[in-house]
Design an enzyme around this catalytic site. Sequence first.
Site, PDB file in Angstrom:
ATOM      1  N   CYS A  79       0.885  -0.971   0.022  1.00 36.72           N
ATOM      2  CA  CYS A  79      -0.002  -0.147   0.051  1.00 36.72           C
ATOM      3  C   CYS A  79       1.074   1.249  -0.022  1.00 36.72           C
ATOM      4  O   CYS A  79       1.776   1.527  -1.062  1.00 36.72           O
ATOM      5  CB  CYS A  79      -0.983  -0.100   1.284  1.00 36.72           C
ATOM      6  SG  CYS A  79      -2.256   1.188   1.144  1.00 36.72           S
ATOM      7  N   HIS A 167      -3.707  -5.426   0.316  1.00 39.65           N
ATOM      8  CA  HIS A 167      -3.095  -5.742   1.709  1.00 39.65           C
ATOM      9  C   HIS A 167      -2.922  -7.461   1.782  1.00 39.65           C
ATOM     10  O   HIS A 167      -4.058  -8.084   2.353  1.00 39.65           O
ATOM     11  CB  HIS A 167      -3.971  -5.166   2.746  1.00 39.65           C
ATOM     12  CG  HIS A 167      -3.464  -3.741   3.121  1.00 39.65           C
ATOM     13  ND1 HIS A 167      -2.937  -3.311   4.025  1.00 39.65           N
ATOM     14  CD2 HIS A 167      -4.408  -2.617   2.487  1.00 39.65           C
ATOM     15  CE1 HIS A 167      -2.838  -1.984   4.068  1.00 39.65           C
ATOM     16  NE2 HIS A 167      -3.543  -1.670   3.056  1.00 39.65           N
ATOM     17  N   GLU A 169      -1.797  -9.160   4.006  1.00 42.92           N
ATOM     18  CA  GLU A 169      -1.615  -9.711   5.457  1.00 42.92           C
ATOM     19  C   GLU A 169      -3.271  -9.559   5.867  1.00 42.92           C
ATOM     20  O   GLU A 169      -3.363 -10.611   7.159  1.00 42.92           O
ATOM     21  CB  GLU A 169      -0.922  -8.615   5.998  1.00 42.92           C
ATOM     22  CG  GLU A 169      -1.572  -7.233   6.392  1.00 42.92           C
ATOM     23  CD  GLU A 169      -1.357  -6.380   5.335  1.00 42.92           C
ATOM     24  OE1 GLU A 169      -0.955  -6.601   4.423  1.00 42.92           O
ATOM     25  OE2 GLU A 169      -1.297  -5.268   5.465  1.00 42.92           O
ATOM     26  N   GLY A 222      -0.531 -16.162  37.409  1.00 39.46           N
ATOM     27  CA  GLY A 222      -1.426 -17.122  37.033  1.00 39.46           C
ATOM     28  C   GLY A 222      -1.641 -17.006  35.584  1.00 39.46           C
ATOM     29  O   GLY A 222      -2.540 -18.073  35.068  1.00 39.46           O
ATOM     30  N   GLY A 223      -1.500 -16.066  34.840  1.00 34.62           N
ATOM     31  CA  GLY A 223      -2.031 -15.798  33.340  1.00 34.62           C
ATOM     32  C   GLY A 223      -0.756 -16.680  32.597  1.00 34.62           C
ATOM     33  O   GLY A 223       0.120 -17.151  33.004  1.00 34.62           O
ATOM     34  N   VAL A 224      -1.116 -16.702  31.026  1.00 34.70           N
ATOM     35  CA  VAL A 224      -0.284 -17.442  30.247  1.00 34.70           C
ATOM     36  C   VAL A 224       1.040 -16.715  30.162  1.00 34.70           C
ATOM     37  O   VAL A 224       2.102 -17.564  30.350  1.00 34.70           O
ATOM     38  CB  VAL A 224      -0.861 -17.443  28.887  1.00 34.70           C
ATOM     39  CG1 VAL A 224      -0.218 -18.178  27.994  1.00 34.70           C
ATOM     40  CG2 VAL A 224      -2.332 -17.639  29.031  1.00 34.70           C
ATOM     41  N   ASP A 225       1.206 -15.234  30.151  1.00 34.58           N
ATOM     42  CA  ASP A 225       2.589 -14.702  29.751  1.00 34.58           C
ATOM     43  C   ASP A 225       3.537 -15.165  30.758  1.00 34.58           C
ATOM     44  O   ASP A 225       4.758 -15.536  30.522  1.00 34.58           O
ATOM     45  CB  ASP A 225       2.285 -13.413  29.422  1.00 34.58           C
ATOM     46  CG  ASP A 225       1.364 -13.181  28.402  1.00 34.58           C
ATOM     47  OD1 ASP A 225       1.005 -14.041  27.733  1.00 34.58           O
ATOM     48  OD2 ASP A 225       0.700 -11.982  28.076  1.00 34.58           O
ATOM     49  N   SER A 226       3.178 -14.712  32.213  1.00 37.65           N
ATOM     50  CA  SER A 226       3.957 -14.727  33.034  1.00 37.65           C
ATOM     51  C   SER A 226       4.528 -16.229  33.488  1.00 37.65           C
ATOM     52  O   SER A 226       5.846 -16.601  33.625  1.00 37.65           O
ATOM     53  CB  SER A 226       3.511 -14.019  34.496  1.00 37.65           C
ATOM     54  OG  SER A 226       2.564 -14.850  35.113  1.00 37.65           O
ATOM     55  N   SER A 227       3.432 -17.184  33.290  1.00 39.01           N
ATOM     56  CA  SER A 227       3.776 -18.812  33.395  1.00 39.01           C
ATOM     57  C   SER A 227       4.738 -19.241  32.351  1.00 39.01           C
ATOM     58  O   SER A 227       5.647 -19.982  32.895  1.00 39.01           O
ATOM     59  CB  SER A 227       2.360 -19.530  33.469  1.00 39.01           C
ATOM     60  OG  SER A 227       1.501 -19.033  34.443  1.00 39.01           O
TER      61      SER A 227
END
Length: 507
Positions: A79, A167, A169, A222-227
Site C-alpha cells: 500500500c 493488503h 496480510e 496465574g496468566g499465560v504470559d508470566s507462566s
Amino acid sequence: MPQKIVILDFGSQTTQLIGRRVRELNTYCEIVPYNKFPADDSDVIGVIVSGSPFSVYDQKAFRTELAPIADRYPVLGICYGAQMMAYQNGGTVESAPSREYGRAILAKVDPADALFAGINVGETVWMSHGDTITKLPADFSIIASTDDVPCAAFHVDGRKMWGVQFHPEVFHSTCGTQLLANFVNNICGSKADWSAESYIETTVTQLRRELGNDKVVLGLSGGVDSSVAAVLISRAIGDNLTCIFVDHGLLRKNEFSQVMDDYRCLGLNVIGVDASAEFFAALAGVSDPERKRKIIGKGFIDVFDREAHKLQGVRWLGQGTIYPDRIESLSITGTTIKSHHNVGGLPEKMNLRLCEPLKWLFKDEVRAVGRALGMPEHLISRHPFPGPGLAVRILGDITPEKVRILQDADDIFISGLREAGLYDQVWQAGVILLPVQSVGVMGDERTYESAVALRAVTSTDAMTADWAHLPYEFLAKVSNEIINKVRGVNRVTYDISSKPPATIEWE
Ligand code: XMP
C-alpha cells in the site's frame, strides 16, 4: 540468530498483522520504526514496507530513502510502501477518484512473476487506500490489476523490488498467504525453520549465556504470559529463578491453590504469598475504579518488593512482557500505553535488570511455546484476567463478602462454559457484581438482593470485542443456577455491549 525479515513500520493498523503472517510462515521477523533499520543486519534476508495513515505527498508523511535498502535486500512495499517506492523513483501518486476500501478481484496477473507464482485471476484482494499510483516510473512493470486499479502490483525490472497496492496480510485477501510465502520463501530464500521448538532452544541458550549464575525473581499472575516466561527461564537456570505469586484476595474461586499446584508440578521454585488481608484493608471504602487500580498496583509492588528482598543476591527481574505490549510503546504514532500495565514501576523501584524472554512473541506464539514446553492445556488456554482481578468487577467498594458472592457466581459461569464446550469459543468471560439491589420472590419470601451481569466476549486482541452470542438455553441454565445457589443474588442479566463503545471490563 535466526534469519529475519525486517518490517518497516510506517504506522499502518495492519503492521502487526504483517508480522504475524510472516511468523506463521515459520520465518522470524521484527517490526521496526520506519527510520530505525537495524544496525546489525547480518541475519536480515528481506524487508517489507508497511502501509501508513499518510499520503506520500503529505507534509507530515514518514519518509525513508528505500534505495540503499533495496540495494541490499529484496523489498516488498505494501500500500503506502508501494506508493512510496513509485513516488521516490519518479512515479505519480494521486488521490483516487473514489476511495478504495474492501474487496476487489484480481482481473489480470503476470503468472511468470515470482511474486505471483501460483496466484490466479479471480482471487480476492483487500484494498484500503485513498491514493493510487497513476503513473509508474519507466523501469517499473505492472504485474497485477483489478478492474478499478490498473496498478494493483508492480515489479521493478531487473531488481528485487515489488509493490502491492492491496493488503496481502489481511485474512480476506485469499491469495495473501501465497503472495507472502512467495516473497519470504522463494524471493528472500527463507529456510522457514522458525518454530516454537527452535525458539525455545535459541532462547534457553541465550538466557544461559546472559544470566550465567545470576539469580532472577519473577512475579507470577496465574496468566499465560508470566507462566510461560517462568518455565522458559527455569529451563535455562533452574532454581536460580524464584517466582513469587501474590494472592491479593481478588482472584477467582480456588484459583490461588490450583495455580500454585500447577506451578509446583511444573517444577517451578515458587513462593505463594497470601496478602489478601493487606489488600482488603487498603481497599476498604474505596469505590473509584482508578483509585482501586492504583491501590492494587502499589500493594502488589510493595508485597513483591518485600518478598524479593528476603532473597539473596537477586540481579534480574523476569517479566512476561510480550511483543504487542511493546509494539504499543515503540509505536511511531505515539499511542500511549494502556493504564492496564499493573506493575510498570517495578524495575525502577527494585533496581534490577529486566529479563523478558517473550518480548518478541505474539500471544498465539507464547501459547505455542508453552505447549512445546509441556505446560498443561488449561494453563495455556486460559482466558485473560485483569491484574486487579475481581476488584474491577465489583462496582463500588470492596468487601470480603462481595468477593465471596462474585467468586461463587463466576465459578458457576466459567465451569458452565467449560462443561458446555463453550469456553474456548469466547475470548474472555466473567461476572460483574452490580451496585444494584432489586426485589425478587423466592418461595413465599420477598427478597431484596444484588443483581449480577454476565459478560462474555469474542475478540482476537481485546482492542475490539463483540458480546458472545451464547445459546439462550445455556444462559437460562447459568442464571438459574446462580440465583439458586449464590446467596445474595436474585437477578442475573447478560451484557450485550460491544467494544467500542463499551469496554470488556465494567471498570
Ligand atoms: P478493557 O476493559 O479495557 O480490557 O476492554 C481489555 C483487556 O484488558 C484487561 N484489563 C486489564 N488487565 N490490568 C490488567 O492486567 C487492568 O487494570 C486491566 N483492565 C482491563 C481486560 O480484562 C481485557 O482482557
